[in-house]
Design an enzyme around this catalytic site. Structure first.
Site, PDB file in Angstrom:
ATOM      1  CD  GLU A   1      -2.728   1.612   0.569  1.00 31.17           C
ATOM      2  OE1 GLU A   1      -2.427   1.627  -0.632  1.00 31.17           O
ATOM      3  OE2 GLU A   1      -3.842   1.973   0.991  1.00 31.17           O
ATOM      4  CG  ASP A   2      -0.856   4.961  -1.459  1.00 32.06           C
ATOM      5  OD1 ASP A   2      -1.595   4.398  -0.627  1.00 32.06           O
ATOM      6  OD2 ASP A   2      -1.285   5.834  -2.241  1.00 32.06           O
TER       7      ASP A   2
ATOM      8  CG  ASP B   1      -4.576   9.351   6.582  1.00 32.48           C
ATOM      9  OD1 ASP B   1      -3.968   9.749   7.575  1.00 32.48           O
ATOM     10  OD2 ASP B   1      -5.354  10.078   5.931  1.00 32.48           O
TER      11      ASP B   1
ATOM     12  CG  PHE C   1      -2.055  15.598   1.134  1.00 30.79           C
ATOM     13  CD1 PHE C   1      -3.017  14.728   1.642  1.00 30.79           C
ATOM     14  CD2 PHE C   1      -1.778  15.572  -0.225  1.00 30.79           C
ATOM     15  CE1 PHE C   1      -3.701  13.856   0.794  1.00 30.79           C
ATOM     16  CE2 PHE C   1      -2.460  14.703  -1.078  1.00 30.79           C
ATOM     17  CZ  PHE C   1      -3.419  13.845  -0.562  1.00 30.79           C
TER      18      PHE C   1
ATOM     19  NE  ARG D   1      -2.627   8.506  -9.318  1.00 34.62           N
ATOM     20  CZ  ARG D   1      -3.162   8.109  -8.158  1.00 34.62           C
ATOM     21  NH1 ARG D   1      -2.386   7.636  -7.199  1.00 34.62           N
ATOM     22  NH2 ARG D   1      -4.462   8.187  -7.960  1.00 34.62           N
TER      23      ARG D   1
HETATM   24  P1  IMP Z   1      -7.193   5.576   5.009  1.00 31.93           P
HETATM   25  O1  IMP Z   1      -8.343   4.685   4.726  1.00 31.93           O
HETATM   26  O2  IMP Z   1      -7.590   6.816   5.732  1.00 31.93           O
HETATM   27  O3  IMP Z   1      -6.045   4.870   5.720  1.00 31.93           O
HETATM   28  O4  IMP Z   1      -6.733   6.111   3.605  1.00 31.93           O
HETATM   29  C1  IMP Z   1      -5.590   5.749   3.005  1.00 31.93           C
HETATM   30  C2  IMP Z   1      -5.583   6.291   1.588  1.00 31.93           C
HETATM   31  O5  IMP Z   1      -5.671   7.726   1.574  1.00 31.93           O
HETATM   32  C3  IMP Z   1      -4.255   5.953   0.954  1.00 31.93           C
HETATM   33  O6  IMP Z   1      -4.343   4.750   0.251  1.00 31.93           O
HETATM   34  C4  IMP Z   1      -4.000   7.122   0.055  1.00 31.93           C
HETATM   35  O7  IMP Z   1      -4.527   6.844  -1.220  1.00 31.93           O
HETATM   36  C5  IMP Z   1      -4.756   8.266   0.658  1.00 31.93           C
HETATM   37  N1  IMP Z   1      -3.843   9.193   1.365  1.00 31.93           N
HETATM   38  C6  IMP Z   1      -3.750   9.405   2.694  1.00 31.93           C
HETATM   39  N2  IMP Z   1      -2.823  10.332   2.977  1.00 31.93           N
HETATM   40  C7  IMP Z   1      -2.313  10.709   1.781  1.00 31.93           C
HETATM   41  C8  IMP Z   1      -1.293  11.658   1.393  1.00 31.93           C
HETATM   42  O8  IMP Z   1      -0.650  12.345   2.194  1.00 31.93           O
HETATM   43  N3  IMP Z   1      -1.058  11.761   0.060  1.00 31.93           N
HETATM   44  C9  IMP Z   1      -1.724  11.025  -0.877  1.00 31.93           C
HETATM   45  N4  IMP Z   1      -2.665  10.131  -0.565  1.00 31.93           N
HETATM   46  C10 IMP Z   1      -2.965   9.977   0.754  1.00 31.93           C
HETATM   47 MG    MG Z   2      -3.921   4.125  -1.578  1.00 32.72          MG
END
Ligand code: IMP
Ligand code: MG
Length: 176
Positions: free
Chosen positions: A93-94, A97, A146, A159
């Site tokens: 995963e990237d 959060d 961010f 990207r």
């Molecule tokens: P979560 O469900 O809140 O953990 O969301 C995670 C997703 O939010 C990641 O897969 C990212 O695609 C996106 N995300 C969260 N923070 C960032 C950021 O700082 N930059 C880009 N994408 C982010």
């Molecule tokens: Mg993602």
């Protein structure tokens, strides 16, 4: 846009991660799951360093319903092709959060009875967590800001930047 983690730093962390993964999985059947789209560059660089002839590549895409009142309202827009029962699964995963996206994915994949299920993320925003997620491997941790680049987007832009950059607020006079 300020570089936070450079290409060289990213590469070094990925080499370290690949060494750990090679020691864990060796030549056992492994499904490496790329979470589209954000993880695509991280995944492409990582899997090239995995010395496992029995690795299978597969892809998921998840969408969260940001307008919904339920933060856990997430669904697949693309599911795996592979039957993961009895196989090791590594999710790539990237950013983790709030954790809602990975909590949903892990609950779904666990129900398919993989032999093991682990999570490698490029960036762990640990202090933002709302849902419980076990991050097995994180290349970087981040408390605030961010980020874009190296697969990560802001409204589908940036990207393809080679570094991971912080998006800074526009200054008072409106210049970037
Ligand atoms: P979560 O469900 O809140 O953990 O969301 C995670 C997703 O939010 C990641 O897969 C990212 O695609 C996106 N995300 C969260 N923070 C960032 C950021 O700082 N930059 C880009 N994408 C982010
Ligand atoms: Mg993602």
């Amino acid at each position: 846009m300020r570089p936070l983690f450079t290409q060289d730093e990213i590469e070094a962390r990925i080499v370290e991660l690949a060494e750990k993964l090679n020691a864990i999985y060796r030549e056992e059947p492994l499904v490496a799951v790329c979470v589209l789209k954000g993880a695509v560059l991280f995944y492409a660089d990582l899997i090239r360093l995995i010395n496992n002839p029995n690795i299978i590549l597969d892809f998921v895409r998840l969408s969260s319903y940001r307008d919904s009142m339920d933060p856990g309202a997430i669904d697949f827009t693309r599911d795996l092709d592979t039957d993961i029962a009895g196989k090791h699964v590594l999710v790539v995963e990237d950013v983790v959060d709030s954790g809602h996206t990975m909590a949903f994915l892990f609950e779904t994949l666990r129900a398919r009875n993989p032999k093991s299920l682990r999570l490698a993320t490029l960036v762990d925003k640990k202090s933002h967590r709302e849902a419980e997620v076990q991050v097995d491997f994180a290349c970087f941790e981040l408390d605030q800001g961010f980020i874009v680049g190296y697969g990560l987007d802001y409204a589908e832009r940036y990207r393809a930047l080679p570094d991971i950059c912080v998006v800074e607020q526009a200054s008072q006079d409106g210049s970037e």
